[in-house]
Design a protein around this motif. Structure first.
Motif, PDB file in Angstrom:
ATOM      1  N   GLU A  42       0.829  -1.205   0.000  1.00 37.74           N
ATOM      2  CA  GLU A  42       0.000   0.000   0.000  1.00 37.74           C
ATOM      3  C   GLU A  42       0.866   1.259   0.000  1.00 37.74           C
ATOM      4  OE1 GLU A  42      -3.006  -0.495  -0.682  1.00 37.74           O
ATOM      5  OE2 GLU A  42      -2.738  -2.638  -0.410  1.00 37.74           O
ATOM      6  N   GLN A  43       1.971   1.240   0.732  1.00 39.64           N
ATOM      7  CA  GLN A  43       2.845   2.408   0.726  1.00 39.64           C
ATOM      8  C   GLN A  43       3.511   2.594  -0.634  1.00 39.64           C
ATOM      9  OE1 GLN A  43       5.479   1.960   4.126  1.00 39.64           O
ATOM     10  NE2 GLN A  43       4.033   3.008   5.462  1.00 39.64           N
ATOM     11  N   ASN A  44       3.767   1.497  -1.332  1.00 34.57           N
ATOM     12  CA  ASN A  44       4.306   1.617  -2.690  1.00 34.57           C
ATOM     13  C   ASN A  44       3.296   2.283  -3.619  1.00 34.57           C
ATOM     14  OD1 ASN A  44       6.187   0.758  -5.018  1.00 34.57           O
ATOM     15  ND2 ASN A  44       4.239  -0.207  -5.565  1.00 34.57           N
ATOM     16  N   ARG A  45       2.035   1.947  -3.449  1.00 38.49           N
ATOM     17  CA  ARG A  45       1.006   2.577  -4.286  1.00 38.49           C
ATOM     18  C   ARG A  45       0.871   4.060  -3.943  1.00 38.49           C
ATOM     19  NH1 ARG A  45      -2.501  -0.525  -7.159  1.00 38.49           N
ATOM     20  NH2 ARG A  45      -4.219   0.929  -6.849  1.00 38.49           N
ATOM     21  N   VAL A  46       1.008   4.401  -2.662  1.00 39.87           N
ATOM     22  CA  VAL A  46       0.975   5.817  -2.277  1.00 39.87           C
ATOM     23  C   VAL A  46       2.164   6.561  -2.879  1.00 39.87           C
ATOM     24  CG1 VAL A  46       1.112   7.430  -0.341  1.00 39.87           C
ATOM     25  CG2 VAL A  46      -0.308   5.380  -0.159  1.00 39.87           C
TER      26      VAL A  46
END
Length: 465
Positions: free
Chosen positions: A450-454
């Protein structure tokens, strides 16, 4: 009071100003992009439009935190104030293009001794003046003032883009901190569940030990698992508190406890399509790259101002009004007065100052070209890294979930074998440790996804609205 002289002077100044306006700044050409023409990934053919953060971060709790941060964050307030400062500086520079007209009234009294007077007698004189006019207005024949005005405009636009970049960065920081909080809340819940299970096992083994069924080694191993689970719970409680403090700092105001609670699993998924596309389309959306280009344009305009310093500087001073030796006659008929003073200044010997200023301007432009191209390279790498990790992280989450399932089954089997007396407690303990580690790793992998997508949303210039 007549203003024919001033009107004529103003007309001449404005006419000369209209004739002026040539610029000695080099023709601006955008430097070539120092990156590949396409992303090295098959996942690039998605939506081209910037994605507003309210569409990408659909969870109401997270959206509320982002909205509050955009309103209250102190760093963002500084960025907004910097825009106001740059706008005012641009207005100051723009005002230099036209003459400043002032009105004034003055009086002067003077006594001359007899030995200094041409008449041989002591003389006292008075003079009173009232009028309007302008002083030292520069006729911008060679574009020096216009180049400085263009530089101020580009500096203002650079500040605007810097504020947009700050907004996007703040949105990403709040989302990243919120996902970190949610991951630590999940890990804390797993630690609590594990601790409760280990306490029950310890109580069971203690009863068996007192009945002389279990060994002292089994009891000691069971106690060690309880202490380890207690340590993990304390660790994640600390991390949850720190995550909450980080969010409070980003949001810029105290947060109610209910806003820092664990969200439902479906609220954590980011399913909105990312605005990934061709590099040219993605990079033109990034405000940090636009800000770097405005800095380059400002440096380019500064070359024009430095070149204009080699040419004559024409100044105009004019005034019109009334003058009289008596205050009571200052506005009487026939007391009209005016002056018109053009001047020209031509640099002859400056000991290389103008040339040095031009050299500085040229070197600064080269620096800004390098900064602009570096910004593009950094942006390209951020997007390429994000796209490369996107698919592999999803595969890693899937594999880690299967590992958790397999370890849970192994733990059930090992515990059943121990309870049936066909195996030692050590195997059950190892299976439980493996399950706990796999569960924690699954939480960490889901957080990384999820942090990669952010981060990819930010790198692609996601919308700040």
């Amino acid at each position: 009071m007549r203003h024919d002289g001033l009107r004529a002077a103003l007309g001449a100044a404005l006419a000369l100003g209209a004739l002026a306006g040539c610029s000695l700044a080099p023709h601006y050409e955008r430097p070539p992009s120092p990156v590949a023409e396409d992303w090295a990934t098959p996942q690039a053919g998605e939506a081209q439009r910037p994605l507003p953060w309210r569409e990408f971060f659909a969870d109401p709790a997270l959206a509320g935190l982002i909205a509050d941060a955009l309103e209250n964050n102190r760093d963002l307030r500084v960025a907004v104030l910097n825009i106001e400062k740059a706008r005012a500086q641009y207005r100051i520079s723009r005002a230099d293009l036209l003459p400043s007209v002032d009105a004034g009234v003055s009086g002067n009294g003077q006594r001359t001794p007899a030995d200094l007077s041409s008449s041989g007698r002591t003389a006292t004189t008075h003079r009173y003046d009232a009028g309007v006019g302008f002083a030292s207005y520069e006729v911008d024949f060679f574009g020096r003032v216009r180049s400085l005005n263009e530089q101020a405009l580009e500096a203002y636009l650079q500040t605007v883009e810097a504020q947009r970049a700050a907004r996007i960065a703040l949105v990403a920081e709040v989302a990243t901190a919120w996902y970190q909080l949610q991951a630590d809340l999940q890990a804390l819940a797993i630690a609590r569940q594990t601790l409760e299970s280990q306490r029950q096992s310890y109580a069971t083994i203690r009863s068996s030990y007192e009945a002389e069924v279990a060994t002292e080694l089994d009891l000691s191993q069971a106690e060690s698992t309880v202490r380890a689970a207690e340590a993990s719970q304390a660790q994640y409680r600390r991390l949850v508190e720190q995550d909450g403090n980080a969010l409070v700092l980003l949001v810029g105001k105290p947060l109610e406890p209910q806003r820092l609670r664990q969200a439902a699993p479906q609220a954590l998924a980011l399913d909105a399509p990312l605005p990934a596309g061709l590099p040219s389309a993605a990079l033109t959306r990034r405000p940090d790259i636009l800000a770097a280009e405005h800095a380059l344009k400002a440096a380019n305009a500064n070359i024009g101002a430095a070149r204009a310093a080699f040419f004559p500087r024409i100044g105009l001073t004019a005034s019109a009004g009334s003058a009289s030796a008596e205050l009571g006659q200052l506005f009487a008929g026939g007391q009209g007065a005016w002056s018109f003073v053009p001047s020209i200044s031509l640099p002859i010997f400056d000991w290389g100052r103008n040339q040095a200023n031009l050299d500085v301007a040229r070197v600064q432009t080269s620096i800004e070209v390098a900064n602009y191209q570096k910004a593009i390279q950094v942006a390209f790498r951020e997007v390429a890294d994000g796209l490369a990790a996107r698919g592999t992280l999803q595969e890693q989450v899937r594999a880690q979930a299967l590992l958790v399932k397999a370890n849970a089954h192994s733990y059930d089997l090992a515990r059943a074998r121990y309870e049936q007396g066909v195996d030692t407690y050590l195997n059950a303990l190892d299976a439980q440790r493996a399950l706990f580690a796999a569960q924690q790793e699954l939480v960490a992998t889901e957080l990384a996804r999820e942090q990669n997508r952010v981060a990819l949303y930010k790198a692609l210039g996601g919308g700040d609205r």
